[in-house]
Scaffold this motif. Structure first.
Motif, PDB file in Angstrom:
ATOM      1  N   MET A 219       0.813  -1.207   0.000  1.00  0.00           N
ATOM      2  CA  MET A 219       0.000   0.000   0.000  1.00  0.00           C
ATOM      3  C   MET A 219       0.853   1.267   0.000  1.00  0.00           C
ATOM      4  O   MET A 219       0.354   2.360  -0.279  1.00  0.00           O
ATOM      5  N   ALA A 220       2.140   1.159   0.300  1.00  0.00           N
ATOM      6  CA  ALA A 220       3.037   2.312   0.232  1.00  0.00           C
ATOM      7  C   ALA A 220       3.346   2.698  -1.203  1.00  0.00           C
ATOM      8  O   ALA A 220       3.968   3.741  -1.443  1.00  0.00           O
ATOM      9  N   GLY A 221       2.923   1.883  -2.171  1.00  0.00           N
ATOM     10  CA  GLY A 221       3.216   2.162  -3.565  1.00  0.00           C
ATOM     11  C   GLY A 221       4.629   1.750  -3.935  1.00  0.00           C
ATOM     12  O   GLY A 221       5.421   1.319  -3.094  1.00  0.00           O
ATOM     13  N   LEU A 222       4.959   1.896  -5.209  1.00  0.00           N
ATOM     14  CA  LEU A 222       6.259   1.417  -5.679  1.00  0.00           C
ATOM     15  C   LEU A 222       7.413   2.179  -5.043  1.00  0.00           C
ATOM     16  O   LEU A 222       8.377   1.567  -4.557  1.00  0.00           O
ATOM     17  N   LEU A 223       7.352   3.497  -5.013  1.00  0.00           N
ATOM     18  CA  LEU A 223       8.458   4.253  -4.423  1.00  0.00           C
ATOM     19  C   LEU A 223       8.537   4.028  -2.919  1.00  0.00           C
ATOM     20  O   LEU A 223       9.631   3.926  -2.357  1.00  0.00           O
ATOM     21  N   GLY A 224       7.391   3.952  -2.245  1.00  0.00           N
ATOM     22  CA  GLY A 224       7.404   3.682  -0.817  1.00  0.00           C
ATOM     23  C   GLY A 224       7.980   2.317  -0.495  1.00  0.00           C
ATOM     24  O   GLY A 224       8.721   2.153   0.482  1.00  0.00           O
ATOM     25  N   THR A 225       7.659   1.323  -1.323  1.00  0.00           N
ATOM     26  CA  THR A 225       8.206  -0.016  -1.118  1.00  0.00           C
ATOM     27  C   THR A 225       9.707  -0.025  -1.359  1.00  0.00           C
ATOM     28  O   THR A 225      10.470  -0.645  -0.600  1.00  0.00           O
ATOM     29  N   ALA A 226      10.160   0.673  -2.407  1.00  0.00           N
ATOM     30  CA  ALA A 226      11.596   0.784  -2.658  1.00  0.00           C
ATOM     31  C   ALA A 226      12.293   1.481  -1.499  1.00  0.00           C
ATOM     32  O   ALA A 226      13.415   1.116  -1.108  1.00  0.00           O
ATOM     33  N   LEU A 227      11.628   2.468  -0.925  1.00  0.00           N
ATOM     34  CA  LEU A 227      12.185   3.196   0.213  1.00  0.00           C
ATOM     35  C   LEU A 227      12.371   2.271   1.411  1.00  0.00           C
ATOM     36  O   LEU A 227      13.401   2.310   2.099  1.00  0.00           O
ATOM     37  N   MET A 228      11.380   1.419   1.665  1.00  0.00           N
ATOM     38  CA  MET A 228      11.483   0.464   2.769  1.00  0.00           C
ATOM     39  C   MET A 228      12.618  -0.516   2.536  1.00  0.00           C
ATOM     40  O   MET A 228      13.377  -0.849   3.463  1.00  0.00           O
ATOM     41  N   LEU A 229      12.769  -0.986   1.306  1.00  0.00           N
ATOM     42  CA  LEU A 229      13.844  -1.917   0.970  1.00  0.00           C
ATOM     43  C   LEU A 229      15.206  -1.256   1.154  1.00  0.00           C
ATOM     44  O   LEU A 229      16.133  -1.846   1.722  1.00  0.00           O
ATOM     45  N   ALA A 230      15.322  -0.008   0.692  1.00  0.00           N
ATOM     46  CA  ALA A 230      16.590   0.704   0.823  1.00  0.00           C
ATOM     47  C   ALA A 230      16.941   0.959   2.288  1.00  0.00           C
ATOM     48  O   ALA A 230      18.093   0.792   2.699  1.00  0.00           O
ATOM     49  N   GLU A 231      15.946   1.345   3.085  1.00  0.00           N
ATOM     50  CA  GLU A 231      16.214   1.634   4.491  1.00  0.00           C
ATOM     51  C   GLU A 231      16.680   0.386   5.235  1.00  0.00           C
ATOM     52  O   GLU A 231      17.651   0.431   6.001  1.00  0.00           O
ATOM     53  N   CYS A 232      15.989  -0.725   5.022  1.00  0.00           N
ATOM     54  CA  CYS A 232      16.376  -1.958   5.711  1.00  0.00           C
ATOM     55  C   CYS A 232      17.780  -2.408   5.309  1.00  0.00           C
ATOM     56  O   CYS A 232      18.533  -2.943   6.127  1.00  0.00           O
ATOM     57  N   SER A 233      18.133  -2.209   4.045  1.00  0.00           N
ATOM     58  CA  SER A 233      19.442  -2.651   3.550  1.00  0.00           C
ATOM     59  C   SER A 233      20.535  -1.623   3.793  1.00  0.00           C
ATOM     60  O   SER A 233      21.719  -1.912   3.556  1.00  0.00           O
ATOM     61  N   GLY A 234      20.161  -0.421   4.229  1.00  0.00           N
ATOM     62  CA  GLY A 234      21.150   0.603   4.509  1.00  0.00           C
ATOM     63  C   GLY A 234      21.830   1.147   3.272  1.00  0.00           C
ATOM     64  O   GLY A 234      23.029   1.447   3.297  1.00  0.00           O
ATOM     65  N   ILE A 235      21.058   1.266   2.183  1.00  0.00           N
ATOM     66  CA  ILE A 235      21.632   1.719   0.912  1.00  0.00           C
ATOM     67  C   ILE A 235      20.807   2.884   0.368  1.00  0.00           C
ATOM     68  O   ILE A 235      19.829   3.324   0.953  1.00  0.00           O
ATOM     69  N   GLY A 236      21.226   3.381  -0.792  1.00  0.00           N
ATOM     70  CA  GLY A 236      20.459   4.332  -1.567  1.00  0.00           C
ATOM     71  C   GLY A 236      20.049   3.718  -2.886  1.00  0.00           C
ATOM     72  O   GLY A 236      20.511   2.626  -3.250  1.00  0.00           O
ATOM     73  N   MET A 237      19.178   4.391  -3.603  1.00  0.00           N
ATOM     74  CA  MET A 237      18.735   3.922  -4.918  1.00  0.00           C
ATOM     75  C   MET A 237      18.490   5.122  -5.828  1.00  0.00           C
ATOM     76  O   MET A 237      18.162   6.216  -5.362  1.00  0.00           O
ATOM     77  N   THR A 238      18.633   4.897  -7.120  1.00  0.00           N
ATOM     78  CA  THR A 238      18.155   5.823  -8.135  1.00  0.00           C
ATOM     79  C   THR A 238      17.163   5.069  -8.999  1.00  0.00           C
ATOM     80  O   THR A 238      17.475   3.976  -9.502  1.00  0.00           O
ATOM     81  N   ILE A 239      15.955   5.630  -9.161  1.00  0.00           N
ATOM     82  CA  ILE A 239      14.880   4.967  -9.901  1.00  0.00           C
ATOM     83  C   ILE A 239      14.460   5.833 -11.076  1.00  0.00           C
ATOM     84  O   ILE A 239      14.263   7.049 -10.937  1.00  0.00           O
ATOM     85  N   MET A 240      14.335   5.221 -12.259  1.00  0.00           N
ATOM     86  CA  MET A 240      13.890   5.894 -13.471  1.00  0.00           C
ATOM     87  C   MET A 240      12.401   5.625 -13.667  1.00  0.00           C
ATOM     88  O   MET A 240      12.000   4.496 -13.974  1.00  0.00           O
ATOM     89  N   LEU A 241      11.583   6.647 -13.493  1.00  0.00           N
ATOM     90  CA  LEU A 241      10.137   6.460 -13.562  1.00  0.00           C
ATOM     91  C   LEU A 241       9.672   5.962 -14.925  1.00  0.00           C
ATOM     92  O   LEU A 241       8.729   5.164 -15.011  1.00  0.00           O
TER      93      LEU A 241
END
Length: 323
Positions: A219-241
């Motif tokens: 329910m957080a949507g695609l960017l929110g889900t990516a944000l959760m994944l990045a936070e848990c893994s302690g990384i950053g991401m760049t996403i191309m919409l």
């Protein structure tokens, strides 16, 4: 596209209720603690070591307004979304139990029929639960048990990996809710076989060592889900919409807020990305590389020729797990 369009889009998503709900996790974890040392909070399921694999345990609750307006579909989702969480961890479902409150037996029957249909569709038995048909409200929660041989987690994405989105676009909206349903219309024999085979892709990818990190789009949507994944893994991401799989007639804002019945984010070594995407595409599921994992501690977004930071973990945590 003008620069202010991306700024406005990201501000809208950042301030939305769905992402705000994920921030509530920080308060919960502060009260309950991080649990057993072997079980990490922040994943789609609790992964409990068990012999040569893991038991997976998860639950979902549904708002009263949703259960009241769409009782059959709410019951169906009780099975569907839980099975998706199990698959996102590289597992296979074992059984579900439910807790149901309803104000009439008729309302309960519709909800339970949906749960029964969803459970049958995904091949997971309903083995018990709790029912109250004399309540003042209608609400539902469903818990699931699964098992995994090899895990996909929220904690193992690494800088240098690519981010893959796999989404079944053969669906429809459930207005006015942000649900993209590519599941509930497939209750026949052929449809059931397709859905079960699609779910099987995730544990097979884990067992073949093609990916170690994944989440289902929630329910957080695609960017929110990516944000959760990045936070848990302690990384950053760049996403191309523009690289995100999307129905042709779906506006970007609505799609980034959507909760698809079949939608996953996976990270992988660049050399394994083609093999992963080929498995999804072979079953008619759209899969694309939509970004890369980095060590920036930010989630940056590119749309056309514009780039903006969606979230900076050095300034703010989402779920309370970022340093």
């Amino acid at each position: 596209m003008m620069a202010h369009e991306l700024t406005t889009l990201l501000r809208t998503l950042r301030m939305g209720r769905s992402l705000a709900a994920k921030q509530d996790i920080a308060e919960v974890s502060a009260i309950l603690g991080t649990g057993a040392k072997a079980v990490r909070l922040g994943d789609d399921c609790a992964a409990i070591p068990d012999g040569g694999g893991y038991l997976l345990l998860a639950s979902e609750g549904f708002q009263d307004s949703f259960v009241r307006s769409m009782p059959w579909f709410a019951g169906y989702c009780g099975a569907m979304v839980n099975v998706s969480d199990i698959a996102a961890m590289g597992g296979r479902p074992v059984a579900v139990v439910d807790a149901l409150w309803s104000d009439t037996s008729e309302a309960a029957a519709s909800i339970l029929t949906g749960l029964h249909d969803g459970a049958n569709t995904y091949g997971v038995p309903v083995v018990g639960g709790h029912t109250n048909m004399r309540s003042t409200h209608n609400s539902l929660s469903v818990a699931i048990l699964g098992r995994a041989r090899h895990l996909l987690t929220s904690f193992d994405a690494q800088p240098g990996e690519v981010l893959i989105a796999a989404i079944d676009l053969r669906g429809r909206w459930h207005d006015p809710h942000p649900f993209w349903d590519a599941s509930s219309g497939l209750c026949g024999t052929e449809g059931v076989a397709r859905l079960r085979g699609d779910i099987e892709l995730l544990p097979s990818i884990a067992e073949d060592g093609l990916s170690r990190a994944a989440k289902d789009i929630s329910m957080a949507g695609l960017l929110g889900t990516a944000l959760m994944l990045a936070e848990c893994s302690g990384i950053g991401m760049t996403i191309m919409l523009d690289d995100i799989p999307r129905p042709e007639d779906a506006p970007m804002e609505r799609w980034l807020s959507a909760f698809p019945s079949y939608g996953y984010l996976l990270t992988a070594r660049p050399e394994d990305a083609h093999a992963i995407m080929a498995r999804f595409r072979g079953r008619g599921i759209t899969a694309s590389v939509i970004g890369r994992c980095e060590s920036t501690q930010r989630l940056d977004v590119i749309w056309a020729d514009e780039k903006e930071t969606f979230w900076d973990f050095t300034r703010s945590s989402l779920m309370g797990f970022a340093p």
